[in-house]
Design a protein around this motif. Structure first.
Motif: not given
Ligand SMILES: Nc1ncnc2c1ncn2[C@@H]1O[C@H](COP(=O)(O)OP(=O)(O)OP(=O)(O)O)[C@@H](O)[C@H]1O
Length: 620
Positions: A385-389, A578-581, A583-587, A598-602
């Protein structure tokens, strides 16, 4: 870069190439008609000269002092026959001209759209210069026969000129030379004018496209709601008319220039003709010319001037058509926007996975970086799954996976094979997808699903895919079931008047369309990679739940990439990225990312809080 700066100026070689291509296209499309048309053209060119000679003979015989009337009947009959033949040849020529144009246009459009369909990537469709070229190319593909027509007109008039020049030269070689010489500056001036006209058409290309954009907005249903609610009609009409005025101003300037120049050329031709007339009358008075000679001189002078005018006009028109037609040639011979491998490698079924290695991407050197070194693996048989802003680059990544663009740096590997080394069509045949901005085709319900895989779509498979997407019952209940037109812009052809209600098209709701798009992807369920970009965006909670449960079953053991902003819908994925900025920020798995805080948890906590309500108990 302005359109003016990039205005293409084809050289003589390019124009000869374009002429050869147009001639070949017309010949292939309508051989017999071209031959018949050429014959009609030759006949219509020869008849005026024959008529002039016959008239001279009649007048000479009639004005002879020893008038006997011998041979006059034959001459009169020959004149009548020539008149009749001219009528028949002219009418036949008109019909044949239309038919040659129609057949050539069909071939031209086929070639043009085959070439457009074969463009591997999306970048040309975002390039204004290409779009301008395509518009002009389509314009000229619609009438490739005109090029032949104007060329034949030039030949026909040249033949007529040659015939009359012979006649005129017998009477006055000097006037013949003067009339011919006066055509040279006219030709040069007209060529210059036509180059200017072609340049003007290129420069107003962007203006014309904007005008079409506004008129389409105003006349189609897509924007009708907002235009009415926001009262945008006057604003958009004003913009459309402003574009129209800009284009008109450019055309007006050109027309004025042409009127002035053509007026000047016609005036000088009249002076030459007038001088010739005075000379001929005086010569007749002196007895140097007979009555027939004067008639012949007048006919030949008018014939040469008129035909020379046509030679110049048609020749220049042919040149102008060539300048437009070379846009067509440029489109159909354009190099692919994505490099095609010289020795393409076959793409085997996915066995290990797809890997993005340090992928950087921006849409053009003038655009900012969207991806800045993405490293990501989609292992075979897993759901990522690809998530992000918003604007994070998720859909862009999907476009790179389908190779609609190439990474600016880095590579995407399919079992280790760089996807740039395989034919794009082969890569795409291994992928099934629902895009975020899927298309609602103005076609029947069955066809709207069948487009997912036209090669295999039969009634049974279409219904099965619709059932899986939860839209079968909706479609079955439509007036004509799967044959119902999903558009109100077109009607299905009604068998009879009683069937009119059933023939009327229907509109689906946003969520129903979403399911049709899903059904389209389900037709390709056996593909190696399934991409779902916001597959449940328009669905109600119940439908979303159903679709995701179904997707879970369907995806089990299959390789898929799912994009969604509803984190609850993708929490069961094998991995969440998680795609952010850029790049892959979390995986990791959902539980791992939540634990990492992290950001995903929030984000997940925020979404979950939005649904929590102490007073509501959810059954099941
Ligand atoms: N064809 C294009 N040409 C130029 N820029 C583009 C193009 N398509 C997208 N972009 C830009 O690329 C960036 C990433 O867009 P993209 O659609 O990939 O984001 P996303 O993560 O899918 O967003 P969302 O969650 O809103 O769907 C955005 O800034 C967008 O403006």
């Amino acid at each position: 870069m302005t359109a003016e700066e990039s205005e293409p100026r084809p050289g003589a070689r390019a124009l000869f190439g374009a002429a050869g291509r147009a001639a070949g296209m017309v010949w292939q499309a309508a051989r017999a008609h071209v031959v018949a048309y050429v014959a009609a053209v030759v006949v219509t060119a020869a008849i005026p000269v024959a008529v002039a000679w016959l008239t001279r003979e009649v007048l000479d015989r009639v004005s002879r002092p020893d008038r006997t009337g011998a041979g006059l009947l034959e001459l009169a009959l020959a004149l009548a026959a020539a008149g009749g033949a001219l009528v028949v040849a002219t009418q036949a020529g008109e019909y044949l001209r239309g038919e040659v144009d129609r057949r050539a246009a069909l071939r031209g459009k086929d070639e043009l759209f085959a070439a457009v369909g074969a463009i591997p990537g999306l970048a040309p469709f975002e390039d204004p210069a290409f779009l301008d070229r395509l518009r002009l190319g389509e314009l000229s593909a619609g009438h490739p026969g005109r090029l032949v027509d104007t060329t034949l007109s030039t030949i026909r008039s040249t033949l007529t000129v040659a015939g009359f020049v012979g006649s005129l030269a017998l009477i006055s070689p000097i006037f013949t030379a003067i009339v011919l010489a006066s055509a040279i500056p006219a030709l040069l001036i007209e060529v210059r004018l036509s180059r200017q006209r072609a340049g003007m058409l290129w420069r107003i290309g962007p203006v014309e496209r904007r005008r079409m954009f506004y008129s389409t907005l105003l006349s189609t249903v897509d924007a009708a709601k907002e235009i009415r609610l926001f009262d945008l009609g006057g604003f958009l009409r004003g913009r459309m008319l402003a574009e129209q005025r800009t284009a008109d101003a450019a055309r007006r300037r050109m027309d004025r220039r042409e009127v002035l120049v053509q007026g000047g050329l016609a005036g000088s031709a009249a002076v030459v003709a007038g001088a010739g007339l005075v000379w001929a009358i005086l010569a007749a008075g002196d007895g140097r010319l007979g009555v027939g000679d004067v008639a012949m001189f007048i006919a030949a002078m008018a014939g040469v001037q008129a035909s020379l005018g046509t030679v110049v006009g048609a020749g220049v028109m042919a040149y102008e058509h060539l300048l437009t037609f070379h846009h067509f040639v440029a489109v159909v011979t354009a190099a692919p926007d994505l490099p095609v491998p010289a020795a393409p490698r076959p793409l085997p079924a996915l066995r290990r996975g797809i890997e993005l290695r340090d992928v950087w991407f921006r849409y053009s050197p003038d655009h900012p970086w969207v991806l800045r070194g993405v490293d990501l693996t989609i292992p075979v048989g897993q759901t990522v799954a690809l998530v992000g802003r918003n604007g994070g680059g998720k859909s862009t990544l999907v476009k790179l996976l389908c190779r609609f663009y190439d990474p600016t740096r880095g590579s995407i590997r399919w079992d280790g094979v760089d996807i740039r080394d395989v034919p794009p069509a082969q890569l795409r045949s291994r992928i099934g997808a629902v895009f975020q901005d899927f298309v609602s085709y103005d076609l029947s319900a069955a066809e709207n699903i069948a487009v997912g895989d036209l090669a295999v779509a039969d009634e049974h498979r279409i219904a099965e895919a619709a059932r899986d997407a939860g839209v079968h019952d909706t479609i079955a209940a439509l007036p004509r079931g799967y044959d119902t037109m999903l558009s109100r812009s077109f009607k299905a052809t009604a068998a009879d008047d009683d069937d009119r209600e059933a023939a009327a098209g229907v509109l689906l709701s946003g969520g129903q369309w979403q399911r049709v798009a899903l059904a389209r992807a389900f037709l390709r369920r056996d593909r190696d990679l399934l991409i779902l970009d916001e597959p449940s965006a328009g669905l109600d909670p119940e439908a979303e739940h159903q679709v995701h449960s179904h997707l879970r079953t369907l995806r089990a053991g299959r390789t898929s990439l799912v994009i969604s902003h509803r984190l609850g819908a993708v929490r069961d994925a094998d991995r969440i990225v998680v795609l952010a900025g850029g790049v892959v920020a979390e995986d990791g798995r959902h539980s791992e990312l939540v634990a990492a805080g992290g950001g995903y948890a929030q984000l997940f906590a925020r979404q979950a809080a939005g649904y929590r309500d102490e007073g509501v108990a959810v059954a099941g």
